[in-house]
Scaffold this motif. Structure first.
Motif, short mmCIF file in Angstrom:
data_model
loop_
_atom_site.label_atom_id
_atom_site.label_comp_id
_atom_site.label_asym_id
_atom_site.label_seq_id
_atom_site.Cartn_x
_atom_site.Cartn_y
_atom_site.Cartn_z
N GLU A 159 0.83 -1.20 0.00
CA GLU A 159 0.00 0.00 0.00
C GLU A 159 0.86 1.25 0.00
OE1 GLU A 159 -3.30 2.58 0.29
OE2 GLU A 159 -3.18 0.46 -0.25
N ARG A 218 0.94 4.03 -2.98
CA ARG A 218 0.57 5.43 -2.73
C ARG A 218 1.66 6.38 -3.20
NH1 ARG A 218 -2.98 6.49 2.53
NH2 ARG A 218 -2.09 8.54 2.15
N LYS A 223 -6.93 1.58 -7.77
CA LYS A 223 -6.08 2.39 -6.90
C LYS A 223 -4.80 2.82 -7.62
CE LYS A 223 -5.82 1.81 -2.54
NZ LYS A 223 -5.54 1.34 -1.17
N SER A 270 -3.67 6.57 -7.73
CA SER A 270 -2.36 6.95 -7.21
C SER A 270 -1.53 7.67 -8.27
CB SER A 270 -1.61 5.71 -6.71
OG SER A 270 -0.35 6.06 -6.18
N GLN A 311 -3.54 16.64 -1.03
CA GLN A 311 -3.41 15.22 -0.70
C GLN A 311 -4.43 14.80 0.34
OE1 GLN A 311 0.56 13.99 0.19
NE2 GLN A 311 0.04 11.86 0.42
N CYS A 315 -7.36 12.04 -0.48
CA CYS A 315 -7.52 10.82 0.33
C CYS A 315 -8.91 10.77 0.95
CB CYS A 315 -6.45 10.79 1.42
SG CYS A 315 -4.76 10.56 0.80
N TRP A 359 -9.22 7.03 1.53
CA TRP A 359 -7.91 6.51 1.87
C TRP A 359 -7.52 7.08 3.24
CZ3 TRP A 359 -4.32 7.05 -3.05
CH2 TRP A 359 -4.87 6.30 -4.08
N ASP A 401 0.28 7.79 5.28
CA ASP A 401 0.80 6.50 4.87
C ASP A 401 0.91 5.59 6.09
OD1 ASP A 401 2.25 4.33 4.03
OD2 ASP A 401 3.60 5.48 2.76
#
Length: 397
Positions: free
Chosen positions: A118, A122, A144, A148, A271, A275, A280, A284
């Motif tokens: 993941e 990302r 995804k 991304s 960002q 997300c 998301w 991270d």
């Protein structure tokens, strides 16, 4: 300096010709040796030519050693930052978990692989993603992958001062960004950055009228537009005692720094909204876990607690939970479930948490019970401050 900065300095050395050992050596071989050979063939004194060649070799050696010194310094900085980021007794901690061993359970191994995959996805590191997909049975979802790729493209565009891709994304997702309970101010700040980058005042005002008037009720748009009436080139009444060139240079450097900070802030805002749009996690997961376990020293504190408790309670390593609280920085305190400190009940959609004026939080049912008797405000259960019903704010975790 952190690990990222140290690695960046090391990478800059690799692209610099001044720190390359091959540059001086190639120049020595291609120029000095060939020229010495030609001079000897032409009949010059070999002793004189060899003596000059020896001086060139010594100078080349000094250049190589100077470049290597920079490399050794940069490598040393990377090592120091790694030691700071990861506790030196991490190996001992890992050995202490041999009963049970770390990541020996298939479920734990798969969870670790998923988190790493993941994180790589990302960041858009597709070569590493493909390599990990080959080594494991996991696969990064194609949906995804496209998202991304889009995210990384827009973030890169923002860093290069191209805000149009971000504005196009905001326009395509305008209904989501403007919907309650958390309407986003990202479009306004993007338009504001474009407005400030337009040098011609008339064009800037036209742009603001076309794209920013809808934000007048919530943002200082009119104040921003009228700021164009001020001429920043007008000298101050009492200018600082320095040359005009110095003033211009310092102003230019300040503007560049301000612009860079503004773009970095826009990157973070975009960002976060991206997300949130696709549900998301805001950060991270691998980065969060690594920071808490290494820089935060969480693993070290947990191991110390296990060791102390093990002396009195026997083998506690097989316990799923420990009766202890690990201190975390404010930015890393996550509350997926809120429990009211008054009623001791978990908050729900019908009984959401509410924040009082003083900052304390209780459940809505507890708040309403304290309002009984026709009272318009309540006294906080934990401090003397009072809060009216209209001021209490609902919180969303």
């Amino acid at each position: 300096m952190d690990i990222t900065t140290a690695l960046g300095a090391l990478e800059s050395l690799s692209s610099s010709t001044s720190t390359s050992s091959s540059g001086p050596l190639n120049a020595l071989i291609d120029n000095q040796f060939n020229r010495a050979k030609s001079r000897i063939i032409a009949g010059e004194d070999p002793k004189l030519v060899i003596a000059e060649l020896q001086k060139s070799v010594k100078n080349c050696k000094k250049d190589v050693e100077k470049g290597l010194k920079s490399w050794y310094g940069a490598l040393g900085n990377v090592g120091k930052e790694v030691d700071k980021a990861f506790p030196p007794n991490l190996a001992a901690i890992s050995e202490a978990y041999s009963d049970p061993p770390l990541f020996s359970d298939p479920e734990a191994i798969r969870a670790l692989d998923e988190v790493i995959l993941e994180s790589l996805g990302r960041r858009g590191i597709w070569e590493a993603v493909e390599a990990m997909e080959e080594e494991t049975s996991l696969s990064y979802p194609s949906s995804k992958r496209s998202l991304s790729t889009e995210l990384q493209y827009i973030l890169t565009s923002i860093s290069s001062s191209d805000l149009q891709p971000a504005l196009n994304w905001c326009e395509s997702n305008s209904s989501f960004l403007s919907s309650p309970p958390h309407p986003s101010s990202l479009p306004y700040y993007l338009h504001k950055a474009v407005f400030r980058s337009i040098k011609n005042r008339q064009e800037a005002i036209v742009y603001a009228r076309k794209n920013m008037m809808q934000y007048v009720p919530t943002q200082p748009v009119l104040k921003l537009i009228t700021s164009c009436l001020y001429d920043p080139t007008t000298p101050p009444l009492h200018p600082p005692k320095s040359t005009n060139g110095d003033i211009a240079m310092s102003n230019q450097e300040a503007e560049e720094k301000e612009r860079k900070d503004e773009l970095e802030e826009l990157r973070k805002m975009f960002q976060n909204e991206f997300c949130r749009r696709y549900q998301w996690s805001k950060e991270d997961p691998l980065e969060v876990v690594t920071e808490l376990g290494s820089r935060g020293g969480t693993l070290d504190k947990i191991e110390k607690a296990r060791r102390v408790m093990g002396e009195h309670l026997g083998n506690v390593r097989k316990w799923d939970e420990l009766p202890m609280e690990v201190p975390l920085p404010t930015s890393r305190r996550y509350h997926s479930v809120f429990v009211c400190p008054v009623s001791k009940e978990q908050a729900t959609e019908s009984n959401p948490p509410k924040m009082l004026t003083c900052g304390h939080v209780i459940a809505e049912e507890s708040f309403n019970r304290l309002l009984k008797g026709g009272r318009r405000s309540i006294k906080c259960p934990y401090c003397p401050m009072e809060t009216s019903q209209s001021v209490a704010q609902r919180l969303y975790f």
